[in-house]
Design a protein around this motif. Sequence first.
Motif, PDB file in Angstrom:
ATOM      1  N   HIS A 127       0.884  -1.171   0.000  1.00 13.82           N
ATOM      2  CA  HIS A 127       0.000   0.000   0.000  1.00 13.82           C
ATOM      3  C   HIS A 127       0.923   1.223   0.000  1.00 13.82           C
ATOM      4  O   HIS A 127       1.132   1.866   1.020  1.00 13.82           O
ATOM      5  CB  HIS A 127      -0.859  -0.051   1.274  1.00 13.82           C
ATOM      6  CG  HIS A 127      -2.020   0.876   1.304  1.00 13.82           C
ATOM      7  ND1 HIS A 127      -2.282   1.828   0.342  1.00 13.82           N
ATOM      8  CD2 HIS A 127      -3.018   1.010   2.221  1.00 13.82           C
ATOM      9  CE1 HIS A 127      -3.384   2.489   0.670  1.00 13.82           C
ATOM     10  NE2 HIS A 127      -3.848   2.006   1.799  1.00 13.82           N
ATOM     11  N   ARG A 160      -0.611  -5.334   3.906  1.00 18.58           N
ATOM     12  CA  ARG A 160       0.046  -4.656   2.778  1.00 18.58           C
ATOM     13  C   ARG A 160       0.745  -3.386   3.254  1.00 18.58           C
ATOM     14  O   ARG A 160       1.713  -2.939   2.653  1.00 18.58           O
ATOM     15  CB  ARG A 160      -0.978  -4.327   1.695  1.00 18.58           C
ATOM     16  CG  ARG A 160      -2.173  -3.524   2.168  1.00 18.58           C
ATOM     17  CD  ARG A 160      -3.256  -3.563   1.121  1.00 18.58           C
ATOM     18  NE  ARG A 160      -4.496  -2.937   1.513  1.00 18.58           N
ATOM     19  CZ  ARG A 160      -5.665  -3.289   1.001  1.00 18.58           C
ATOM     20  NH1 ARG A 160      -5.744  -4.256   0.127  1.00 18.58           N
ATOM     21  NH2 ARG A 160      -6.764  -2.671   1.364  1.00 18.58           N
ATOM     22  N   GLN A 215      -6.435  -8.549  10.141  1.00 18.83           N
ATOM     23  CA  GLN A 215      -7.080  -8.587   8.823  1.00 18.83           C
ATOM     24  C   GLN A 215      -8.067  -9.757   8.742  1.00 18.83           C
ATOM     25  O   GLN A 215      -7.788 -10.768   8.090  1.00 18.83           O
ATOM     26  CB  GLN A 215      -6.017  -8.698   7.731  1.00 18.83           C
ATOM     27  CG  GLN A 215      -4.936  -7.612   7.803  1.00 18.83           C
ATOM     28  CD  GLN A 215      -5.391  -6.284   7.219  1.00 18.83           C
ATOM     29  OE1 GLN A 215      -5.715  -6.210   6.035  1.00 18.83           O
ATOM     30  NE2 GLN A 215      -5.428  -5.247   8.044  1.00 18.83           N
ATOM     31  N   PRO A 253      -2.640   2.821  10.469  1.00 19.80           N
ATOM     32  CA  PRO A 253      -3.138   3.274   9.161  1.00 19.80           C
ATOM     33  C   PRO A 253      -4.655   3.431   9.127  1.00 19.80           C
ATOM     34  O   PRO A 253      -5.193   4.026   8.185  1.00 19.80           O
ATOM     35  CB  PRO A 253      -2.704   2.146   8.216  1.00 19.80           C
ATOM     36  CG  PRO A 253      -2.653   0.927   9.098  1.00 19.80           C
ATOM     37  CD  PRO A 253      -2.215   1.401  10.450  1.00 19.80           C
ATOM     38  N   GLY A 254      -5.351   2.899  10.157  1.00 20.50           N
ATOM     39  CA  GLY A 254      -6.797   2.926  10.157  1.00 20.50           C
ATOM     40  C   GLY A 254      -7.339   1.903   9.177  1.00 20.50           C
ATOM     41  O   GLY A 254      -6.645   1.504   8.251  1.00 20.50           O
ATOM     42  N   PRO A 255      -8.566   1.447   9.336  1.00 20.63           N
ATOM     43  CA  PRO A 255      -9.459   1.756  10.446  1.00 20.63           C
ATOM     44  C   PRO A 255      -8.996   1.056  11.733  1.00 20.63           C
ATOM     45  O   PRO A 255      -8.466  -0.045  11.670  1.00 20.63           O
ATOM     46  CB  PRO A 255     -10.809   1.187   9.970  1.00 20.63           C
ATOM     47  CG  PRO A 255     -10.432   0.057   9.052  1.00 20.63           C
ATOM     48  CD  PRO A 255      -9.156   0.480   8.383  1.00 20.63           C
TER      49      PRO A 255
HETATM   50  N1  ASP Z   1      -6.458   0.833   5.485  1.00 17.13           N
HETATM   51  C1  ASP Z   1      -5.331  -0.066   5.419  1.00 17.13           C
HETATM   52  C2  ASP Z   1      -5.427  -0.949   4.198  1.00 17.13           C
HETATM   53  O1  ASP Z   1      -6.276  -0.771   3.367  1.00 17.13           O
HETATM   54  C3  ASP Z   1      -5.158  -0.851   6.679  1.00 17.13           C
HETATM   55  C4  ASP Z   1      -6.281  -1.781   7.057  1.00 17.13           C
HETATM   56  O2  ASP Z   1      -7.306  -1.877   6.369  1.00 17.13           O
HETATM   57  O3  ASP Z   1      -6.118  -2.437   8.081  1.00 17.13           O
HETATM   58  O4  ASP Z   1      -4.605  -1.829   4.068  1.00 17.13           O
END
Ligand code: ASP
Length: 297
Positions: A127, A160, A215, A253-255
């Motif tokens: 990312h 990522r 995740q 990095p959120g959320p």
């Molecule tokens: N927003 C970030 C991503 O799209 C982190 C996450 O979703 O945990 O990878």
Amino acid sequence: MSGLITLHGWGRERLTEILDKAEGYVASAQSTAFSGATVTCAFFEASTRTRLSFERAAHRLGAYVMGFSPELSSVTKGESFKDTILTLTAIGTDVFILRHTLADAADLAAGWSGRPVINAGLGSREHPTQTLIDALTLRQEFGRLDGLRMAIVGDIRNSRVARGHLIALPTLGVELTLVGPTPFMPQDNPWGVRTSTNLDDELGDVDVVYLLRIQAERGSSADIPSSAGYARRYGMNEERLSMMKPTGVVMHPGPINRGVEIDDATADSERSLLVRQVANGVPVRMAVIAEALEGVR
Ligand code: ASP
């Protein structure tokens, strides 16, 4: 054809150049520099801050933003990814901003469309704009990146964001340690960075604790037998914050999932850079979009 699929191969000079360009956009006004250009946001995975900050960034550069949501599109009628990209190209896309579950989706889209593609999150591959945002935020906070120590904590295997950081932050002089329960650790360590299963042992040594969300959409679970309560062993809280140097900061990095990887008091504390990370999404993405559009003019 430029674009930004990976930061792999970017040297310190190139990384610094884009961070400087982004810094220049932090306080910039609305511009018409790229009026007439069309940027298509094609997000095949959920997003709040990445998508909206890309849209805001393109708009601030004067570009037209074509939004595409697969769940409201002919994808639901069986149209393939390839035909979707060809259709969006034919309608008139100068640059694609793509989020997808497939790690090679951006390379495929670039090949089919002949347009620059910006990676807005590809599976658990990388990312890159999040990495640039975090580098900029840290540079603003500490006035340097060289010699900073960061512990990346949590579901590294499926992240990522972590992969982007591992690719680029050491080039900028940031020393990384990966921290988490064994099932969340990457299966191999080609970066040769330090790893640890004990967060408390690392806290006194680092300038930054960089938290990751578990995740679940990629099969990860907080019910890790060895950890007996993820938050208890790896969640950032006031007590752990007090174990860091007084200048130490927390990033994510959120959320965020409050009560899992971070508690309320830490998320909302002055030592949390979370809101600044989100705000820096706009200037960083302006710099990346501007470079991609400059390449097609
Ligand atoms: N927003 C970030 C991503 O799209 C982190 C996450 O979703 O945990 O990878």
